[in-house]
Design a protein around this motif. Sequence first.
Motif, PDB file in Angstrom:
ATOM      1  N   ARG A 194     -32.858  13.004  30.880  1.00 29.21           N
ATOM      2  CA  ARG A 194     -31.956  12.413  29.703  1.00 29.21           C
ATOM      3  C   ARG A 194     -32.789  12.018  28.407  1.00 29.21           C
ATOM      4  O   ARG A 194     -32.575  12.198  27.244  1.00 29.21           O
ATOM      5  CB  ARG A 194     -31.392  11.221  30.029  1.00 29.21           C
ATOM      6  N   PRO A 221     -26.465  19.449  29.767  1.00 25.91           N
ATOM      7  CA  PRO A 221     -25.371  18.789  29.185  1.00 25.91           C
ATOM      8  C   PRO A 221     -25.771  17.825  28.113  1.00 25.91           C
ATOM      9  O   PRO A 221     -25.021  17.461  27.066  1.00 25.91           O
ATOM     10  CB  PRO A 221     -24.533  18.366  30.367  1.00 25.91           C
ATOM     11  N   LEU A 222     -26.678  16.851  28.416  1.00 26.09           N
ATOM     12  CA  LEU A 222     -27.030  15.776  27.702  1.00 26.09           C
ATOM     13  C   LEU A 222     -28.538  15.318  27.648  1.00 26.09           C
ATOM     14  O   LEU A 222     -29.195  15.460  28.730  1.00 26.09           O
ATOM     15  CB  LEU A 222     -26.299  14.295  28.029  1.00 26.09           C
ATOM     16  N   PHE A 223     -29.204  15.221  26.465  1.00 27.41           N
ATOM     17  CA  PHE A 223     -30.366  14.659  26.288  1.00 27.41           C
ATOM     18  C   PHE A 223     -30.304  13.903  24.994  1.00 27.41           C
ATOM     19  O   PHE A 223     -29.371  14.143  24.199  1.00 27.41           O
ATOM     20  CB  PHE A 223     -31.546  15.462  26.713  1.00 27.41           C
ATOM     21  N   ASN A 224     -31.493  13.048  24.860  1.00 29.47           N
ATOM     22  CA  ASN A 224     -31.454  12.379  23.473  1.00 29.47           C
ATOM     23  C   ASN A 224     -31.493  13.255  22.440  1.00 29.47           C
ATOM     24  O   ASN A 224     -32.592  13.736  22.413  1.00 29.47           O
ATOM     25  CB  ASN A 224     -32.519  11.155  23.755  1.00 29.47           C
ATOM     26  N   ARG A 257     -29.217  15.419  21.769  1.00 28.86           N
ATOM     27  CA  ARG A 257     -28.912  16.758  21.579  1.00 28.86           C
ATOM     28  C   ARG A 257     -27.946  17.114  20.560  1.00 28.86           C
ATOM     29  O   ARG A 257     -27.844  18.172  19.923  1.00 28.86           O
ATOM     30  CB  ARG A 257     -28.083  16.900  23.073  1.00 28.86           C
ATOM     31  N   ALA A 275     -20.153  18.163  33.059  1.00 27.18           N
ATOM     32  CA  ALA A 275     -21.377  18.220  32.067  1.00 27.18           C
ATOM     33  C   ALA A 275     -21.609  19.414  32.280  1.00 27.18           C
ATOM     34  O   ALA A 275     -22.160  19.928  33.323  1.00 27.18           O
ATOM     35  CB  ALA A 275     -22.421  17.028  32.614  1.00 27.18           C
ATOM     36  N   ASP A 276     -21.806  20.251  31.146  1.00 32.04           N
ATOM     37  CA  ASP A 276     -22.271  21.629  31.269  1.00 32.04           C
ATOM     38  C   ASP A 276     -22.940  22.128  29.779  1.00 32.04           C
ATOM     39  O   ASP A 276     -23.225  21.283  29.267  1.00 32.04           O
ATOM     40  CB  ASP A 276     -21.279  22.705  31.746  1.00 32.04           C
ATOM     41  N   LYS A 277     -23.199  23.478  29.580  1.00 28.63           N
ATOM     42  CA  LYS A 277     -23.893  23.881  28.777  1.00 28.63           C
ATOM     43  C   LYS A 277     -23.150  23.390  27.208  1.00 28.63           C
ATOM     44  O   LYS A 277     -23.741  23.412  26.107  1.00 28.63           O
ATOM     45  CB  LYS A 277     -24.283  25.147  28.453  1.00 28.63           C
ATOM     46  N   ASN A 278     -21.644  22.873  27.474  1.00 27.87           N
ATOM     47  CA  ASN A 278     -21.237  22.505  26.161  1.00 27.87           C
ATOM     48  C   ASN A 278     -21.321  21.088  25.916  1.00 27.87           C
ATOM     49  O   ASN A 278     -20.467  20.622  25.070  1.00 27.87           O
ATOM     50  CB  ASN A 278     -19.518  22.993  26.485  1.00 27.87           C
ATOM     51  N   GLY A 279     -22.033  20.450  26.838  1.00 26.48           N
ATOM     52  CA  GLY A 279     -22.101  18.933  26.725  1.00 26.48           C
ATOM     53  C   GLY A 279     -21.214  18.395  27.850  1.00 26.48           C
ATOM     54  O   GLY A 279     -21.201  18.693  28.623  1.00 26.48           O
ATOM     55  N   VAL A 280     -21.009  16.936  27.244  1.00 25.05           N
ATOM     56  CA  VAL A 280     -20.396  16.203  28.487  1.00 25.05           C
ATOM     57  C   VAL A 280     -19.131  15.840  27.878  1.00 25.05           C
ATOM     58  O   VAL A 280     -18.738  15.620  26.633  1.00 25.05           O
ATOM     59  CB  VAL A 280     -21.204  14.893  28.495  1.00 25.05           C
ATOM     60  N   GLU A 292     -26.561   8.263  32.397  1.00 26.20           N
ATOM     61  CA  GLU A 292     -26.996   9.782  32.416  1.00 26.20           C
ATOM     62  C   GLU A 292     -26.183  10.605  31.330  1.00 26.20           C
ATOM     63  O   GLU A 292     -26.491  11.679  31.130  1.00 26.20           O
ATOM     64  CB  GLU A 292     -27.130  10.565  33.742  1.00 26.20           C
ATOM     65  N   GLU A 314     -26.361   9.032  25.218  1.00 23.63           N
ATOM     66  CA  GLU A 314     -27.797   8.696  24.476  1.00 23.63           C
ATOM     67  C   GLU A 314     -28.369   7.254  24.623  1.00 23.63           C
ATOM     68  O   GLU A 314     -27.520   6.493  24.787  1.00 23.63           O
ATOM     69  CB  GLU A 314     -27.822   9.482  23.228  1.00 23.63           C
ATOM     70  N   ILE A 315     -29.637   7.474  24.451  1.00 21.09           N
ATOM     71  CA  ILE A 315     -30.305   6.180  24.474  1.00 21.09           C
ATOM     72  C   ILE A 315     -29.952   4.938  23.802  1.00 21.09           C
ATOM     73  O   ILE A 315     -29.599   3.852  23.900  1.00 21.09           O
ATOM     74  CB  ILE A 315     -31.752   6.369  24.774  1.00 21.09           C
TER      75      ILE A 315
END
Lengths: 398, 514
Positions: free
Chosen positions: A80, A282-285, A287, B265-270, B305, B308-309
């Motif tokens: 993530r 799908p998600l990372f900081n 994105r 959750a896939d390549k289009n995001g969540v 997960e 974002e942080i």
Amino acid sequence: MTTDIKFADERLKLSPFHDRQAALNLRDSWSVWNGYKFAEYYYDSEYEYFCVRNTCGTYDICPMQKYLIEGDAAEAMLNRMVTRDITKLKENRVTYVCWCTNEGRMIDDGTIFKLGPKKFMLTCGSPSLAWLRKANFGFDAVEIKDVTDTLAALSFQGPTTFSVLKEMGLEGIEDLKPFQIGYYDFAGTELMISRTGFTGDLGYELWIENDNALELWDTLYEIGENYGIQPYGEAATNMARLEAGFIMPYMEFNEALKTVHYQHDQTPFELNLGWLVDFNKPLFNGRKALLLDKKNGPKYTLTKLDIEGNKPAEGSYIYGDKKCSLEIGYVTSAMWSPAVKANIAMAMIKTEHLHGEIWAEIYYEKELRQYDKVARCSIKEKPFWAPTRARMTPPEHY
Amino acid sequence: MQHFDTIIIGGGHNGLVCANYLGKAGQKVLLIEASKKLGGLAATREFYPGFRASVAHAINQFPEKIVLDLNLTKFGYKQSSRSMKNIGLDLEGNHVFVTQDGLSGVSDKEVRQYDLYIASLKRFAKALQPFWMKKMPAISGNTIAEILTFIQIGLKLKLLGKKDMRELLRVVSLPARDLMDENFDSDLLKATLSWDALVGSTQAPRSPNNSILTLLYRMAGNHHGHYMLPEGGVQSLIDALTDAAKSVGVEIRCDSPVKKISIKADKNGVKAEGVILDGGEEIRGDRVISALDPKQTFINLVGAEHLEIEFLNRINRLRTDGYVAKLHLALSDIPSFTGIETLDDRFIIAPTMDTIEFAWDDAKYGQCPENPVIEIVIPSLNNPALSPEGGHVLSANIMYIPYRKKGGWSEESKAHLVKKLLNTLNQYSPGLSEKVIHAELLTPVDLEKDWRVTGGHWHHTELALDQMLMMRPTYEAAQYQTPVDDLYICGAGCHPGGGLMGAAGFNAAKVILT
């Protein structure tokens, strides 16, 4: 540490290799990295650079930050945080990564070592524990341990490195592929070696507990004597990494958590590190912000330049015309490259001007007289220096 | 697998209001509630055989618009035209009475001053009124609607006139103490009037921030901040909302705690695609709306997960510790208070602002107050069904009772507090103790455990200036949408906040429907 030493807390930390390095630091040229006393150069930076390119050299990376990240959710937590998909990373492999704020601005780059199914090591240039803890919030049972001060690390780079390690009797070292991690018996303990480095050449990074650091050093230098071994400092590293096209903090990029001004930091796309950003994840900081950055195109792009003539374009402005009427960017690092025999540089250039003419206005000095010239630049897509020997497995024997 | 247009998690009044509007608009809605009954903190439950009470014990700001839109009177909701007095109790019987028409029990000078004071607060409350039932513009927002809202806010303030605008801007962040000292002399009056600025918050009379803004927020209702009890009590509001929801086809499932919001959750995001119940059952929906508090929603149900942080860390740092405990007394007989004739009002035991301040001083260091301050309602007078014949229920809010009590909460420490509270109550209502059949104390920890609200906080998230308006609960989730596609929030942790108001549920529904 004894407390009767004056200003004890203010003094620089000494690397476990310090005693040997101090003896070889003929010029007493010291610098600082993360609170460690750290050589700028030992004898002559160009000489050390040539050793790295032609024989072999050691570079003390003890001050580099090293974090062990372990637990059931360690992979999810790191995945993530960084822009790359590390679920694809196999055990005993290393990968280069960067991580960003949620605004997509790069905080730092570094490497992730997959040491076990649930065990990783993250290395990076600057202390990152606070960020790691933030990134870890919400994940259960992930332990983050800063091993910077206990795990000694030595970068061992150059074409003769393999021969030295082989002669040390490290069984199977010839099979170690680039970005692979191996474990070897050494002096009754375990020596971890990764085939990684910051020079773009054949090279290894050696990881060992502090207590065994000097023994490792002595063995390397005993066997290495016949292979031209020489310690090298920050100056030679900076030359080698520029030839290899690697970015350096505070030259190519500002760490996003430390900039004051808005967008005085960079996105991976600006740094030409788009290949590190995996939108299939799908998600990372960062994105969402990076999707936008990619769609709109970065304002600047870090570009490798081959510049006419032989005057290093250090600190130069970049123009879109020879008359220097259209300013389109600035040089971040520049040098005359002895290995490539070219005048090379990295520059931040406004993306929209990448396809036009590129000129560097170079100021230089000759015996106290100032001169300037405008030199034509051409863009290089590939690293300036990328010898095949760096990738060969087994590596060539010398 | 069942599929809905919208799945709403949490059957408190905000979840119910939201479900109603979406159901009315033709959506196929599922409302899921973890406990056996709908209503959340407003649900009436039996706390001792034959005796019942709800944590939220009166209503002050439920919007007329929602009553009309949802036709709640048709479903049995009968608002009372009689608002409760706020009565500041005095040991000697020199009580202060605050009614909608003014003061009594104080000097003529104070009576006149109160008229001026309340008139200006009413003007301020009116100026702010339009913003509670409205989505706040995002700070980075530059859509026309968002810019218009900014303009409207500015214009509303401007229309107050120079003098009032200056005064409003001055008082919104004023400590309650300063405003009271400026206006009044009587200690008891000052303490009584500041009660509604402070209750439910981590603020005491001298705390700067926004207690007056909170007071103005509470004045949003028909009775300008005065509480009332509908016929049939607070439960009748929940029942009407429930029946109205059923009438527009909302499906309701109680006793079904949600374990996770299922995320695609896939390549289009969540994106949210449904919920997974504790038992493992999965239900799908085009969108999911959480009426739970932001920490529950994001930290527990969505998970790190998928967020974002920085966002998750902002959610984590929200101040959510509750400081109000609830005391329910089952009484064998009607209590009496020295010098009080009618009991269907709201009584406040806080003799001076210092008493309130010192209670907070104890609480902020993790202690129960030496001298607790208390708000009392006897809901069984309005609704005899709450107690057996002849019996009564006394319902009290106790400030400031810390969620993080030093040494933690135990049966012993609760019993100790109950004893102390009964002692205090006895001083104002002699002989009360003898009438007590059973006492139930709900600390913020109990509220967290049994009502599943983080910190046991009424408002899910402290109503403080930094956690209000377009900052509530935090940017990127302050417009009811969240960083997760198709996941919305509609609980008290959203703008405008808690209290039995339903505006968050209303606003969220509006965002989804437009």
